[in-house]
Design an enzyme around this catalytic site. Sequence first.
Site, mmCIF file in Angstrom:
data_model
loop_
_atom_site.group_PDB
_atom_site.id
_atom_site.type_symbol
_atom_site.label_atom_id
_atom_site.label_comp_id
_atom_site.label_asym_id
_atom_site.label_seq_id
_atom_site.Cartn_x
_atom_site.Cartn_y
_atom_site.Cartn_z
ATOM 1 C CB SER A 67 -0.857 0.002 1.272
ATOM 2 O OG SER A 67 -1.463 1.262 1.484
ATOM 3 C CE1 TYR A 80 -3.964 -2.159 5.528
ATOM 4 C CE2 TYR A 80 -3.406 0.091 4.914
ATOM 5 C CZ TYR A 80 -3.781 -1.192 4.559
ATOM 6 O OH TYR A 80 -3.960 -1.524 3.238
HETATM 7 P P1 NDP Z 1 -11.718 -5.859 0.375
HETATM 8 O O1 NDP Z 1 -12.154 -5.687 1.779
HETATM 9 O O2 NDP Z 1 -12.686 -5.543 -0.707
HETATM 10 O O3 NDP Z 1 -11.153 -7.343 0.144
HETATM 11 C C1 NDP Z 1 -10.351 -7.962 1.114
HETATM 12 C C2 NDP Z 1 -10.208 -9.444 0.793
HETATM 13 O O4 NDP Z 1 -9.328 -10.026 1.773
HETATM 14 C C3 NDP Z 1 -11.525 -10.198 0.867
HETATM 15 O O5 NDP Z 1 -11.603 -11.098 -0.193
HETATM 16 C C4 NDP Z 1 -11.442 -10.951 2.186
HETATM 17 O O6 NDP Z 1 -12.111 -12.200 2.105
HETATM 18 C C5 NDP Z 1 -9.932 -11.205 2.281
HETATM 19 N N1 NDP Z 1 -9.535 -11.451 3.669
HETATM 20 C C6 NDP Z 1 -9.419 -10.555 4.682
HETATM 21 N N2 NDP Z 1 -9.104 -11.188 5.826
HETATM 22 C C7 NDP Z 1 -9.019 -12.512 5.529
HETATM 23 C C8 NDP Z 1 -8.757 -13.684 6.280
HETATM 24 N N3 NDP Z 1 -8.493 -13.641 7.608
HETATM 25 N N4 NDP Z 1 -8.759 -14.877 5.651
HETATM 26 C C9 NDP Z 1 -9.027 -14.946 4.339
HETATM 27 N N5 NDP Z 1 -9.278 -13.880 3.552
HETATM 28 C C10 NDP Z 1 -9.287 -12.682 4.157
HETATM 29 O O7 NDP Z 1 -10.413 -4.943 0.242
HETATM 30 P P2 NDP Z 1 -9.391 -4.667 -0.978
HETATM 31 O O8 NDP Z 1 -9.700 -5.458 -2.168
HETATM 32 O O9 NDP Z 1 -9.275 -3.205 -1.108
HETATM 33 O O10 NDP Z 1 -8.063 -5.168 -0.275
HETATM 34 C C11 NDP Z 1 -7.196 -6.125 -0.854
HETATM 35 C C12 NDP Z 1 -5.775 -5.808 -0.391
HETATM 36 O O11 NDP Z 1 -5.405 -4.530 -0.891
HETATM 37 C C13 NDP Z 1 -5.603 -5.726 1.124
HETATM 38 O O12 NDP Z 1 -4.380 -6.338 1.468
HETATM 39 C C14 NDP Z 1 -5.542 -4.222 1.390
HETATM 40 O O13 NDP Z 1 -4.804 -3.917 2.547
HETATM 41 C C15 NDP Z 1 -4.850 -3.749 0.137
HETATM 42 N N6 NDP Z 1 -5.000 -2.345 -0.232
HETATM 43 C C16 NDP Z 1 -6.239 -1.781 -0.418
HETATM 44 C C17 NDP Z 1 -6.340 -0.454 -0.826
HETATM 45 C C18 NDP Z 1 -7.645 0.233 -1.009
HETATM 46 O O14 NDP Z 1 -7.671 1.483 -0.995
HETATM 47 N N7 NDP Z 1 -8.739 -0.475 -1.207
HETATM 48 C C19 NDP Z 1 -5.136 0.337 -1.108
HETATM 49 C C20 NDP Z 1 -3.907 -0.353 -0.868
HETATM 50 C C21 NDP Z 1 -3.848 -1.650 -0.482
HETATM 51 P P3 NDP Z 1 -13.144 -12.779 3.212
HETATM 52 O O15 NDP Z 1 -13.644 -11.623 4.033
HETATM 53 O O16 NDP Z 1 -14.209 -13.459 2.414
HETATM 54 O O17 NDP Z 1 -12.331 -13.737 3.996
HETATM 55 C C1 8X3 Z 2 -5.050 1.496 1.708
HETATM 56 C C2 8X3 Z 2 -4.675 2.852 1.291
HETATM 57 O O1 8X3 Z 2 -4.351 5.241 2.055
HETATM 58 O O2 8X3 Z 2 -6.197 3.984 3.042
HETATM 59 O O3 8X3 Z 2 -3.924 0.712 1.876
HETATM 60 O O4 8X3 Z 2 -3.919 3.523 3.681
HETATM 61 S S1 8X3 Z 2 -4.778 3.946 2.594
#
Ligand code: NDP
Ligand code: 8X3
Length: 246
Positions: free
Chosen positions: A134, A147
């Site tokens: 991120s 985080y």
């Molecule tokens: P979502 O919440 O839409 O998706 C998160 C995914 O992670 C879900 O499929 C969820 O599946 C899975 N997950 C979370 N915890 C667990 C667990 N304990 N076991 C199995 N699966 C898990 O978020 P994003 O798509 O945005 O996030 C994906 C990645 O991108 C993350 O690592 C996040 O930190 C990162 N990220 C996101 C950003 C944003 O602005 N959206 C920016 C930068 C990075 P389920 O709940 O079904 O288990």
């Molecule tokens: C998610 C992006 O800016 O919310 O990783 O931390 S931010």
Amino acid sequence: MRTAFITGATSGFGEAAARAFVKAGWRVVGTGRRADRLEQLAAELGEAFHGAVFDVRDEAARDAALDALPEGFGEIDLLVNNAGLALGTEPAQAASLTNWKTMIDTNVTALASITHRMLPSLIARRGAIINISSVAASYPYTGGNVYGGTKAFVRQFSLNLRSDLAGTGVRVTSIEPGMAETEFTLIRTGSQQASDTLYSGAGPMTGGDIAETLLWVAELPPHLNINTIELMPVNQSFAGFAVHRE
Ligand code: NDP
Ligand code: 8X3
């Protein structure tokens, strides 16, 4: 046909990536805890998709799912470590320790564990690893505390893996997105309204934007390694230093 193993495919980046990779001719193993969502994805994507239901923090459940992969899905060419979350927006001194531990267990410990588990087969296949870090890995902000720390681990772990894997042919990339509209903020705050407010008018990135980036990295010729990619929506940029005056 190459096979990608994408954690966190029930929502957001992982779900969009599952669609994009299948469309591009890959087999995909998509994981997550929500079985109903994986079933829906399997119904949509057909034979090229296999859903594996487990919590990434549960090593025994993960290994059982890996051992039960159907014919054709067992030889993984690409691991996308995407499953992860943020919990809470409070400053450290007001934050929940339980939330901190959940983020570390999911974003750090589980990611390192699954990588360790899959390294021998990835090396044997001269495969690739894409880790989802991120912008929070590099830019501190109030409420980012643990985080941001977990995502700095993901970035630095990726770069260190590159060093250790030199000569194996295995490629490693850290993807570092800024603001993208997924379920991320709903999970972080527990409020759909907070999520809608954050993204409103900001022109955030989408899961599809990140999925296209992942696919581009994955399909580059095998002699090319993208070390890191930092990407943001045009409307997101940088703030200055904060100064507190007595
Ligand atoms: P979502 O919440 O839409 O998706 C998160 C995914 O992670 C879900 O499929 C969820 O599946 C899975 N997950 C979370 N915890 C667990 C667990 N304990 N076991 C199995 N699966 C898990 O978020 P994003 O798509 O945005 O996030 C994906 C990645 O991108 C993350 O690592 C996040 O930190 C990162 N990220 C996101 C950003 C944003 O602005 N959206 C920016 C930068 C990075 P389920 O709940 O079904 O288990
Ligand atoms: C998610 C992006 O800016 O919310 O990783 O931390 S931010």
